[in-house]
Design an enzyme around this catalytic site. Structure first.
Site, PDB file in Angstrom:
ATOM      1  CB  SER A  94      -0.657  -0.409   1.498  1.00  0.00           C
ATOM      2  OG  SER A  94      -1.565   1.596   1.570  1.00  0.00           O
ATOM      3  CE1 TYR A 100      -4.248  -1.734   5.582  1.00  0.00           C
ATOM      4  CE2 TYR A 100      -3.401   0.235   4.884  1.00  0.00           C
ATOM      5  CZ  TYR A 100      -3.820  -1.480   3.920  1.00  0.00           C
ATOM      6  OH  TYR A 100      -3.841  -1.753   3.406  1.00  0.00           O
ATOM      7  CE  LYS A 109      -2.403  -4.909   3.554  1.00  0.00           C
ATOM      8  NZ  LYS A 109      -2.106  -5.721   2.601  1.00  0.00           N
TER       9      LYS A 109
HETATM   10  N1  UFG Z   1     -13.125  11.036   2.591  1.00  0.00           N
HETATM   11  C1  UFG Z   1     -13.672  11.687   2.879  1.00  0.00           C
HETATM   12  N2  UFG Z   1     -15.145  12.127   3.332  1.00  0.00           N
HETATM   13  C2  UFG Z   1     -15.143  10.264   4.188  1.00  0.00           C
HETATM   14  C3  UFG Z   1     -13.838   9.188   3.302  1.00  0.00           C
HETATM   15  C4  UFG Z   1     -12.403   9.640   2.919  1.00  0.00           C
HETATM   16  O1  UFG Z   1     -13.013  13.350   2.747  1.00  0.00           O
HETATM   17  O2  UFG Z   1     -16.274  10.297   4.222  1.00  0.00           O
HETATM   18  C5  UFG Z   1     -11.794  11.427   1.413  1.00  0.00           C
HETATM   19  C6  UFG Z   1     -10.156  11.378   3.429  1.00  0.00           C
HETATM   20  O3  UFG Z   1      -9.733  12.309   3.771  1.00  0.00           O
HETATM   21  C7  UFG Z   1      -8.884  11.589   1.837  1.00  0.00           C
HETATM   22  C8  UFG Z   1      -9.761  10.853   0.514  1.00  0.00           C
HETATM   23  O4  UFG Z   1     -11.148  11.066   0.608  1.00  0.00           O
HETATM   24  O5  UFG Z   1      -8.025  12.325   1.631  1.00  0.00           O
HETATM   25  C9  UFG Z   1     -10.376   9.441   0.549  1.00  0.00           C
HETATM   26  O6  UFG Z   1     -10.109   8.303   1.819  1.00  0.00           O
HETATM   27  P1  UFG Z   1     -10.173   7.317   1.696  1.00  0.00           P
HETATM   28  O7  UFG Z   1     -10.675   6.536   3.051  1.00  0.00           O
HETATM   29  O8  UFG Z   1     -10.985   6.776  -0.046  1.00  0.00           O
HETATM   30  O9  UFG Z   1      -8.871   6.331   0.728  1.00  0.00           O
HETATM   31  P2  UFG Z   1      -7.626   6.644   1.829  1.00  0.00           P
HETATM   32  O10 UFG Z   1      -6.501   7.615   0.932  1.00  0.00           O
HETATM   33  O11 UFG Z   1      -7.798   7.091   2.953  1.00  0.00           O
HETATM   34  O12 UFG Z   1      -6.864   5.296   1.890  1.00  0.00           O
HETATM   35  C10 UFG Z   1      -5.637   4.578   2.696  1.00  0.00           C
HETATM   36  C11 UFG Z   1      -4.617   4.293   2.138  1.00  0.00           C
HETATM   37  C12 UFG Z   1      -4.654   3.344   1.515  1.00  0.00           C
HETATM   38  C13 UFG Z   1      -5.256   2.033   2.119  1.00  0.00           C
HETATM   39  C14 UFG Z   1      -6.518   2.572   2.586  1.00  0.00           C
HETATM   40  C15 UFG Z   1      -7.348   1.189   3.658  1.00  0.00           C
HETATM   41  O13 UFG Z   1      -4.233   5.663   0.637  1.00  0.00           O
HETATM   42  O14 UFG Z   1      -3.948   3.082   0.583  1.00  0.00           O
HETATM   43  O15 UFG Z   1      -6.163   3.503   3.235  1.00  0.00           O
HETATM   44  O16 UFG Z   1      -8.736   1.323   2.973  1.00  0.00           O
HETATM   45  F1  UFG Z   1      -5.580   0.976   1.813  1.00  0.00           F
END
Ligand code: UFG
Length: 326
Positions: free
Chosen positions: A118, A142, A146
C-alpha cells in the site's frame, strides 16, 4: 490443467478482480478466504476454500490438494482507524497471518508470491510524486503491518529463495460491472462509494474530511487507480517472477492526483445528481497529497493502466453502485 494460483483474500474487492484477470490469462485461481470481509458471490473463476491465513493446518491441506505454483496474497484487514484503536488485530492478522502463510509456502515449496502492499507504507511522503525510493515511514499500524510484510518477504527471499513482488496500490477505485464485480465493504469508509451513497440518497450527506489542506482547493489529493488495472498488474508481476525476474516493489497509480472536491464533482456528473456535502474536520493521519510515480511498473512490468481519467473510473463505480441498489 492450467497453472493454479492460490489467491488469499480472493473474495474481496481487489482479490476478486485479480481472479478474473488470472482466468482471462489462462490461470486457475484457488481462492482462500475466511469470508470475514469477502463475499462468496465474488468467487466465480475457480474453487473457494474457506480458511484463515493464520491456520497452518488448513493452509497445508489446501496447498496439498491444489498444488499452486504461486500465491497472490490479498488477505488483510484494511481499516486505518481501526488499526490505531486495535493494533493487535492488525499485527495478528496482517503480520502473523502472513508469517504463517510464508512458512507454509517455504515448507510446501511454493516459489513465488505477489503481495498487496500500500501507499500507506510511505506515510507522509518527503517528496512528490512518490517513487519506490521514497522513504517508507508509515504513520499507523495498518501501514506498518504492510511494511513489515515487505521486510519479511525480503528475508524469506534471501534465506529460502522465495521470489516476491510487492505491489503498492494507491487508491483502488471503480468496478467491473460487466463481470459482476465491484466495491462492497461493510462498513464502508472509502470516499467514492460514500459519495455515490449520498448522490442516491442512501445517506444524508458526505463529509469532506478537512478543507484546510495545503492543496489547490483545500481538500486531500489522492491517486485513484482502477481496480481492473490493479488486477492486470498482478498477472504481469506473476509472469515476470515465473520468467526469472527479480523480486521488488512497484507503485501502482496513475501519476495523477484528484481532490476530494474533484471526486464529488465527478460523481455528480456521472450520476446527474447533486451530492449533499458537509465540511468536517481533518481525519487523523491523512496525508495532504499521495500521488504515485508508477514509471517502474510501466517499464519493468509492462503495465499500462487503461483508465487514466477519473471520470471514467467513477462511471464504472457508479454503474456498479446503481446495479447493487437497483
Ligand atoms: N474522505 C472524505 N470523506 C469521507 C471519506 C474519505 O473526505 O467520508 C477523504 C479522505 O480524507 C481522503 C480521501 O477522501 O483524503 C480518500 O479516502 P479513502 O478513505 O477513500 O482512502 P485513503 O486515502 O484513506 O486510503 C488509504 C490508503 C490505502 C489504504 C486505505 C485503507 O491510501 O493504501 O486507506 O482502506 F489501503
Amino acid at each position: 490443467g492450467s497453472a493454479r494460483v492460490l489467491v488469499t483474500g480472493g473474495a474481496g474487492y481487489i482479490g476478486s478482480h485479480a481472479c478474473r484477470a488470472l482466468a482471462e490469462a489462462g490461470l486457475l485461481p484457488i481462492v482462500y478466504d475466511n469470508l470475514v470481509f469477502g463475499h462468496e458471490w465474488a468467487v466465480k473463476w475457480g474453487p473457494l476454500e474457506r480458511g484463515d491465513i493464520g491456520d497452518r493446518d488448513r493452509l497445508d491441506a489446501v496447498i496439498r490438494q491444489h498444488r499452486p505454483e504461486a500465491v497472490l496474497h490479498f488477505a488483510a484487514f484494511a481499516y486505518v482507524g481501526e488499526s490505531v484503536a486495535d493494533p493487535g488485530r492488525y499485527y495478528r492478522n496482517n503480520v502473523a497471518g502472513t508469517l504463517t502463510l510464508l512458512e507454509a509456502m517455504r515448507d510446501n515449496g511454493i516459489p513465488r508470491m505477489v503481495f498487496s502492499s500500500s501507499c500507506a507504507t510511505y506515510g507522509i511522503p518527503r517528496s512528490l510524486p512518490i517513487t519506490e525510493a521514497t522513504p517508507q515511514n508509515p504513520i499507523n499500524p495498518y501501514g506498518r503491518s504492510k511494511l513489515m510484510v515487505e521486510q519479511m518477504l525480503a528475508d524469506f527471499s534471501r534465506a529460502h529463495g522465495i521470489g516476491w513482488t510487492a505491489l503498492r496500490y494507491f487508491n483502488a477505485a471503480g468496478a467491473c460491472p460487466q463481470a459482476g464485480l465491484g466495491e462492497c465493504h461493510t462498513p464502508e469508509t472509502h470516499l467514492i462509494p460514500l459519495v455515490l451513497d449520498a448522490a442516491r440518497g442512501l445517506r444524508e450527506a458526505v463529509t469532506i474530511c478537512g478543507t484546510d489542506y495545503d492543496t489547490e482547493d483545500g481538500t486531500c489529493v489522492r491517486d485513484y487507480v482502477h481496480v481492473g488495472d490493479l488486477a492486470e498488474a498482478h498477472v504481469k508481476a506473476l509472469a515476470r517472477l515465473a520468467g526469472g525476474g527479480g523480486s521488488g516493489a512497484y507503485n501502482l497509480g496513475t501519476n495523477r492526483g484528484h481532490s476530494v472536491r474533484a471526486v464529488i464533482a465527478a460523481v455528480e456528473t456521472a450520476t446527474g445528481r447533486k451530492v449533499p456535502v458537509v465540511e468536517g474536520p481533518r481525519r487523523e493521519g491523512d496525508p495532504a497529497v499521495l500521488v504515485a510515480d508508477a514509471t517502474r511498473a510501466r517499464t519493468e512490468l509492462g503495465w499500462t493502466p487503461r483508465f487514466t481519467e477519473l471520470a471514467r473510473i467513477i462511471e464504472t463505480a457508479a454503474e456498479w453502485h446503481a446495479r447493487m441498489h437497483a
